[in-house]
Design a protein around this motif. Structure first.
Motif, PDB file in Angstrom:
ATOM      1  N   GLU A 210       0.827  -1.207   0.000  1.00 46.03           N
ATOM      2  CA  GLU A 210       0.000   0.000   0.000  1.00 46.03           C
ATOM      3  C   GLU A 210       0.859   1.253   0.000  1.00 46.03           C
ATOM      4  OE1 GLU A 210      -2.130  -2.793   3.099  1.00 46.03           O
ATOM      5  OE2 GLU A 210      -0.074  -2.211   2.587  1.00 46.03           O
ATOM      6  N   SER A 211       0.263   2.318  -0.479  1.00 48.17           N
ATOM      7  CA  SER A 211       0.877   3.643  -0.416  1.00 48.17           C
ATOM      8  C   SER A 211      -0.224   4.679  -0.449  1.00 48.17           C
ATOM      9  CB  SER A 211       1.863   3.856  -1.564  1.00 48.17           C
ATOM     10  OG  SER A 211       1.199   3.777  -2.807  1.00 48.17           O
ATOM     11  N   GLY A 212       0.133   5.916  -0.123  1.00 47.70           N
ATOM     12  CA  GLY A 212      -0.808   7.020  -0.243  1.00 47.70           C
ATOM     13  C   GLY A 212      -1.389   7.529   1.058  1.00 47.70           C
TER      14      GLY A 212
ATOM     15  N   SER B 120      -9.230  14.975   1.128  1.00 49.27           N
ATOM     16  CA  SER B 120      -9.248  13.735   0.364  1.00 49.27           C
ATOM     17  C   SER B 120      -7.865  13.087   0.352  1.00 49.27           C
ATOM     18  CB  SER B 120      -9.674  13.996  -1.085  1.00 49.27           C
ATOM     19  OG  SER B 120     -10.975  14.528  -1.147  1.00 49.27           O
ATOM     20  N   LEU B 121      -7.871  11.772   0.199  1.00 42.32           N
ATOM     21  CA  LEU B 121      -6.654  10.999  -0.016  1.00 42.32           C
ATOM     22  C   LEU B 121      -6.982   9.856  -0.966  1.00 42.32           C
ATOM     23  CD1 LEU B 121      -5.016  10.492   3.524  1.00 42.32           C
ATOM     24  CD2 LEU B 121      -4.057  11.792   1.626  1.00 42.32           C
ATOM     25  N   ARG B 122      -5.977   9.410  -1.701  1.00 47.50           N
ATOM     26  CA  ARG B 122      -6.142   8.221  -2.521  1.00 47.50           C
ATOM     27  C   ARG B 122      -5.086   7.200  -2.135  1.00 47.50           C
ATOM     28  NH1 ARG B 122      -5.823   7.026  -9.027  1.00 47.50           N
ATOM     29  NH2 ARG B 122      -3.582   7.303  -8.648  1.00 47.50           N
ATOM     30  N   LEU B 123      -5.532   6.047  -1.721  1.00 46.57           N
ATOM     31  CA  LEU B 123      -4.638   4.946  -1.397  1.00 46.57           C
ATOM     32  C   LEU B 123      -4.473   4.047  -2.612  1.00 46.57           C
ATOM     33  CD1 LEU B 123      -6.001   3.907   2.121  1.00 46.57           C
ATOM     34  CD2 LEU B 123      -4.364   5.695   1.537  1.00 46.57           C
ATOM     35  N   SER B 124      -3.278   3.492  -2.736  1.00 44.49           N
ATOM     36  CA  SER B 124      -2.988   2.545  -3.814  1.00 44.49           C
ATOM     37  C   SER B 124      -2.437   1.253  -3.211  1.00 44.49           C
ATOM     38  CB  SER B 124      -1.958   3.122  -4.780  1.00 44.49           C
ATOM     39  OG  SER B 124      -2.402   4.317  -5.362  1.00 44.49           O
TER      40      SER B 124
END
Length: 126
Positions: A6-8, A17-21
């Protein structure tokens, strides 16, 4: 060996807002149902989002994040994303990527995890 990375994660103000990858290796990504869970201090790990394999036609969220979080997948990049909008302090937790090898995922809140990522911290300040 299956790996989910995971990252983000990070620190964001309430309303942000955030977007996880999550990048998956060691397994055929397209055939895996993918999900996100979170765990806040002193609480049990809880399901946040799930998406079925292949086309991702079945998607599920608990009521606590429905309308604010969006899960998507990119089968070319072997990556699943979690777009988190309108974040609240109660969303603060370690977020974990998960993969399921079940035959089906029906888009509900039950997600049978076979593999976990290491987690990424999300902190929402008030």
């Amino acid at each position: 060996q299956v790996q989910l990375v995971e990252s983000g994660g990070g620190l964001v103000q309430a309303g942000g807002s955030l977007r996880l990858s999550c990048v998956v290796s060691g397994r055929t990504f397209v055939t895996s149902h993918m999900g996100w869970f979170r765990q806040a201090p002193g609480k049990e790990r809880e399901f946040v989002a799930g998406i079925s394999s292949w086309t991702g036609s079945r998607i599920g969220y608990p009521d606590s994040v429905k309308g604010r979080f969006t899960i998507t997948r990119d089968n070319v990049k072997n990556t699943v994303y979690l777009q988190m909008n309108s974040l609240r302090p109660e969303d603060t937790a370690v977020y974990y990527c998960a993969a399921s090898t079940d035959r089906t995922y029906d888009g509900g809140t039950y997600f049978n995890v076979a593999y976990w990522g290491q987690g990424t911290q999300v902190t929402v300040s008030s």
